[in-house]
Structure formats: structure tokens, C-alpha cells
Scaffold this active site. Structure first.
Site, PDB file in Angstrom:
ATOM      1  N   HIS A 145       0.824  -1.230   0.000  1.00  0.00           N
ATOM      2  CA  HIS A 145       0.000   0.000   0.000  1.00  0.00           C
ATOM      3  C   HIS A 145       0.850   1.267   0.000  1.00  0.00           C
ATOM      4  O   HIS A 145       0.313   2.368  -0.196  1.00  0.00           O
ATOM      5  CB  HIS A 145      -0.946   0.022   1.200  1.00  0.00           C
ATOM      6  N   ASP A 174      -2.161 -10.661  -2.463  1.00  0.00           N
ATOM      7  CA  ASP A 174      -2.771 -10.219  -1.209  1.00  0.00           C
ATOM      8  C   ASP A 174      -4.254  -9.935  -1.491  1.00  0.00           C
ATOM      9  O   ASP A 174      -4.629  -9.601  -2.624  1.00  0.00           O
ATOM     10  CB  ASP A 174      -2.059  -8.956  -0.714  1.00  0.00           C
ATOM     11  N   HIS A 233      -5.958  -7.416  -0.646  1.00  0.00           N
ATOM     12  CA  HIS A 233      -6.205  -6.005  -0.969  1.00  0.00           C
ATOM     13  C   HIS A 233      -5.450  -5.591  -2.234  1.00  0.00           C
ATOM     14  O   HIS A 233      -4.380  -6.123  -2.528  1.00  0.00           O
ATOM     15  CB  HIS A 233      -5.730  -5.105   0.181  1.00  0.00           C
ATOM     16  N   ASP A 258      -4.655 -12.926   3.479  1.00  0.00           N
ATOM     17  CA  ASP A 258      -5.939 -12.367   3.923  1.00  0.00           C
ATOM     18  C   ASP A 258      -7.064 -12.764   2.964  1.00  0.00           C
ATOM     19  O   ASP A 258      -8.221 -12.387   3.163  1.00  0.00           O
ATOM     20  CB  ASP A 258      -5.868 -10.843   4.141  1.00  0.00           C
TER      21      ASP A 258
HETATM   22  N1  Q9C Z   1     -11.191  -3.154  10.135  1.00  0.00           N
HETATM   23  C1  Q9C Z   1      -2.449  -5.312   4.066  1.00  0.00           C
HETATM   24  O1  Q9C Z   1      -3.060  -6.352   4.000  1.00  0.00           O
HETATM   25  N2  Q9C Z   1      -8.087  -1.458   6.750  1.00  0.00           N
HETATM   26  N3  Q9C Z   1      -3.030  -4.154   4.474  1.00  0.00           N
HETATM   27  C2  Q9C Z   1      -8.319  -2.351   7.846  1.00  0.00           C
HETATM   28  C3  Q9C Z   1      -9.885  -3.274   9.526  1.00  0.00           C
HETATM   29  C4  Q9C Z   1      -6.723  -1.428   6.286  1.00  0.00           C
HETATM   30  C5  Q9C Z   1      -4.428  -4.083   4.786  1.00  0.00           C
HETATM   31  C6  Q9C Z   1      -9.711  -2.261   8.393  1.00  0.00           C
HETATM   32  C7  Q9C Z   1      -6.315  -2.713   5.620  1.00  0.00           C
HETATM   33  C8  Q9C Z   1      -4.870  -2.723   5.197  1.00  0.00           C
HETATM   34  C9  Q9C Z   1      -0.980  -5.260   3.777  1.00  0.00           C
HETATM   35 ZN    ZN Z   2      -4.034  -7.246   2.497  1.00  0.00          ZN
END
Ligand code: Q9C
Ligand code: ZN
Length: 372
Positions: free
Chosen positions: A171, A207, A209, A296
Site C-alpha cells: 500500500h 494479497d 487487498h 488475507d
Molecule cells: N477493520 C495489508 O493487508 N483497513 N493491508 C483495515 C480493519 C486497512 C491491509 C480495516 C487494511 C490494510 C498489507
Molecule cells: Zn491485504
């Protein structure tokens, strides 16, 4: 397979993150990397090695030096400014509409990095989900060294190597941190490979995301192809990038491939997306592929909504390795702690063409109940 690991990640010992304005238990915690390390050691087929120092130059090849300086001093500034918080999270982010009507030139000339650390964190940060603590900068530098040491192993002749990066990176954009990420380990690795080999490089990001930072860094570049399979940003972080119609511009036109998936995406959906991604790798030259590896996508992940199981990671690893390209595999996200070690073992064994059998001591059952 060689595994690069540094205990310096433990210094990034976050307890809380902020989500929609309130502190909640952190997802991106040290236990994640320790779970993976323990499982790979128990497997017996992986050799752990420490990183070597690569210095700041490979970081500023990809990131704004201003971002590096901010991350270096952010914690001491928080204390110097007398703000008694357990972690730094921004006060105000510069929403793009704040500058509506101003020319690009006026914005460049008039909008400055503030002095207040809550404003500085907003100037350089994307969101409030990346808590910065005393050891964050040291851990982030170590994660880059882990990634670059993994590159060294592969350029030195290994067919594949795994860097247990923490914090993750995808990110983080050229001038921005966020989403649990500070430096973009995979982008720094990909750039270093282009520099060392003169070849094109593909990044496959699995990933859950969208890797907005990796996409941004290579958006106009013809030498690094970015391919990502992820949750549709209409319903999921990072919300503002990651759609299928984002394809790159200039030299990078056609080099960005986003494959957004629906909520509840199954193993079958995922393997079909993997085949599209593999096809996009094989369509360009280059002997090395960088893998941004996240778990994830797992069915039990607390912040994801896909339905993948451990077996599919073995098959995805197998299919990515079947490209015949050498693999620099770097850890990104994955937050269901009990399954992380097994999922990493499955993926990496798949990439090596070894079969996968669950370890009996995993202390966890896939039916949904966590037993240890
Ligand atoms: N309720 C990676 O997987 N939002 N980053 C989280 C949780 C941010 C994920 C919300 C997610 C970032 C590297
Ligand atoms: Zn992620």
C-alpha cells in the site's frame, strides 16, 4: 527454499490501530511473522538466513526522500511535541477537494508539509490504519533489507526464495505510507531487479487487498508489469484504486492488470484469476517475478471476505512457479494468525513442486474452530 527473516520486525510492536475513528486491536502484529517462521522451521525443508544491509539508496530509488525522513523522525517528533500517545495516527489528511480550483502549480508551490506531527502524518499518510510506534522505522528498514536479500539470493542463482517481510509494503506509494505499510518492499525489490538485470519484471500481487502503492509506483513504467488479484475496491480498502479499468499510462499503458473479485470468492474463482495473471506474466519477457504474497484471502481472515482454503495456496504457488520464472516471494498481509504458518508452508511448497501435508501440531482446524 531459503527464507530471509529478521527479528527487528519485533520492534514494530503495535497493539492498536484506528478504524473509522476509534482504536481497535491491531491486525498487523508481530505474532504473524513469528507464526510463519515457526511453521517453516518445523517443516524442515526451509533454511533461514538473516538479511544484509543495503542502505538507503534502493529505498529512495522508489520513494520520496521526504517520506523516508518523516518516518525516521516521526516518533521522536511525537515525543518532542509532547503528545503522550501510544502510537502516531494522523489528525488531518489533505483531502483532494481542499485544493479544488487551484492549479497543479499553485498546489505544488503553496501546499507544504506542516510542522505538527499530526499534520505531517496526514501529509505523508493514506489512512489511520498504519500506527507508527518507536520501532516502526527500524522494522521498516529491516523489511526492505529482507526483500533485497531475497533478491540477491534469486539473482545469485536460487530458483525461488522467500522474504518474511514485516511490516508489509504494497500500500506504500512513492510519497505515501498506509494500510500497515511504510516502505514498499516488493516495489523496491522489483526496481532493484530491473537495475541489476536490465530485464523486465512482473509483480503478481495475491494479497486480498489491491496494492495501490505498487500500482502507483509503476503506473507509467514499461519495464515493470503489475498484476493484482484482490477484493473489488467498491466494497473494500483501499477503495479509491484497484478497478479493472486501471491499465497504466504512457510507457506503462497496458502494463497494469487489476482482477477484482466478488465477496465470497471461492478456490475455483481464485484459480481462474490466477490463470489470467499467469498468462499476463508469460506475455512479457524477463526471468524474475516478484510475488506479493498475502493470506488475507483465507476463508477465516478477520478482515477479508474470500473463501479460500489452505489447499488452494499450494496450487497457486505451483501455478505461479510453473511459469518457469525465478520467484522473489515477499510477505504482505494475512491476519488469521492460527492458519498463517500452514498457509505459507502450503504456498511455498507448491512453488517448489513439493507435496503439502498439514503439520499435526498446527493446533488449528479448518472447519472454523480455533483450538490453539
Ligand atoms: N477493520 C495489508 O493487508 N483497513 N493491508 C483495515 C480493519 C486497512 C491491509 C480495516 C487494511 C490494510 C498489507
Ligand atoms: Zn491485504
Amino acid at each position: 527454499m531459503q527464507v530471509v527473516y529478521s527479528p527487528v520486525h519485533l520492534a514494530h510492536d503495535v497493539v492498536f490501530e484506528t478504524y473509522m475513528g476509534i482504536a481497535v486491536p491491531a491486525n498487523e502484529v508481530a505474532e504473524r511473522a513469528e507464526r510463519i517462521r515457526t511453521a517453516l522451521v518445523a517443516d524442515g525443508g526451509f533454511a533461514l538466513t538473516g538479511p544484509t544491509e543495503h542502505g538507503e539508496a534502493p529505498i529512495t530509488d522508489v520513494h520520496d526522500p521526504g517520506l523516508v525522513r518523516f518516518l525516521e523522525v516521526a516518533w521522536s517528533e511525537l515525543r518532542r511535541q509532547g503528545i503522550p500517545r501510544a502510537f502516531l495516527s494522523a489528525d488531518t489528511y489533505p483531502n483532494r477537494s481542499m485544493f479544488e480550483g487551484m492549479s497543479h502549480e499553485a498546489i505544488a508551490a503553496l501546499v507544504r508539509e506542516p510542522e505538527h506531527v499530526g499534520g505531517r502524518a496526514g501529509f505523508w499518510g493514506l489512512d489511520s490504519a498504519a500506527p507508527l510506534v518507536a520501532g516502526t522505522y527500524a522494522a521498516s528498514l529491516a523489511a526492505v533489507d529482507v526483500a533485497l536479500t531475497t533478491v540477491d539470493l534469486v539473482l545469485g542463482g536460487e530458483q525461488a526464495a522467500y522474504g518474511l517481510c514485516r511490516p508489509p509494503g504494497h500500500h506504500a506509494a512513492r510519497s505515501m505510507y498506509g494500510g500497515y505499510c511504510f516502505f514498499n518492499n516488493a516495489a523496491i525489490a522489483a526496481h532493484a531487479i530491473t537495475k541489476a538485470t536490465g530485464e523486465r519484471v512482473s509483480i503478481i500481487d495475491v494479497d486480498y487487498h489491491h496494492g495501490n502503492g505498487s500500482q502507483q509506483i509503476f503506473w507509467r513504467r514499461g519495464d515493470v508489469r503489475y498484476i493484482s488479484i484482490h477484493a473489488d475496491p467498491r466494497r473494500q480498502y483501499p477503495y479509491f484504486l484497484g478497478r479493472a479499468d486501471e491499465k497504466g499510462e504512457g510507457e506503462g499503458a497496458g502494463e497494469n492488470l487489476n482482477i477484482p473479485l466478488r465477496a465470497g470468492a471461492t478456490n475455483e474463482d481464485y484459480l481462474a484469476a490466477t490463470d489470467r495473471a499467469v498468462e499476463a506474466i508469460l506475455a512479457v519477457s524477463g526471468s524474475v517475478v516478484v510475488v506479493s504474497l498475502g493470506f488475507d484471502t483465507y476463508g477465516l481472515d478477520p478482515i477479508g471476505d474470500f473463501a479460500l482454503t489452505t489447499d488452494v495456496y499450494h496450487e497457486v504457488g505451483r501455478r505461479v512457479a510453473a511459469t518457469g520464472r525465478r520467484l522473489v516471494i515477499l510477505q504482505e498481509g494475512g491476519y488469521h494468525r492460527p492458519s498463517l504458518g500452514e498457509n505459507a508452508r502450503a504456498w511455498l511448497r507448491g512453488a517448489e513442486g513439493r507435496p503439502f501435508e498439514p503439520l499435526p501440531a498446527a493446533g488449528f482446524t479448518e472447519g472454523g474452530s480455533v483450538v490453539g
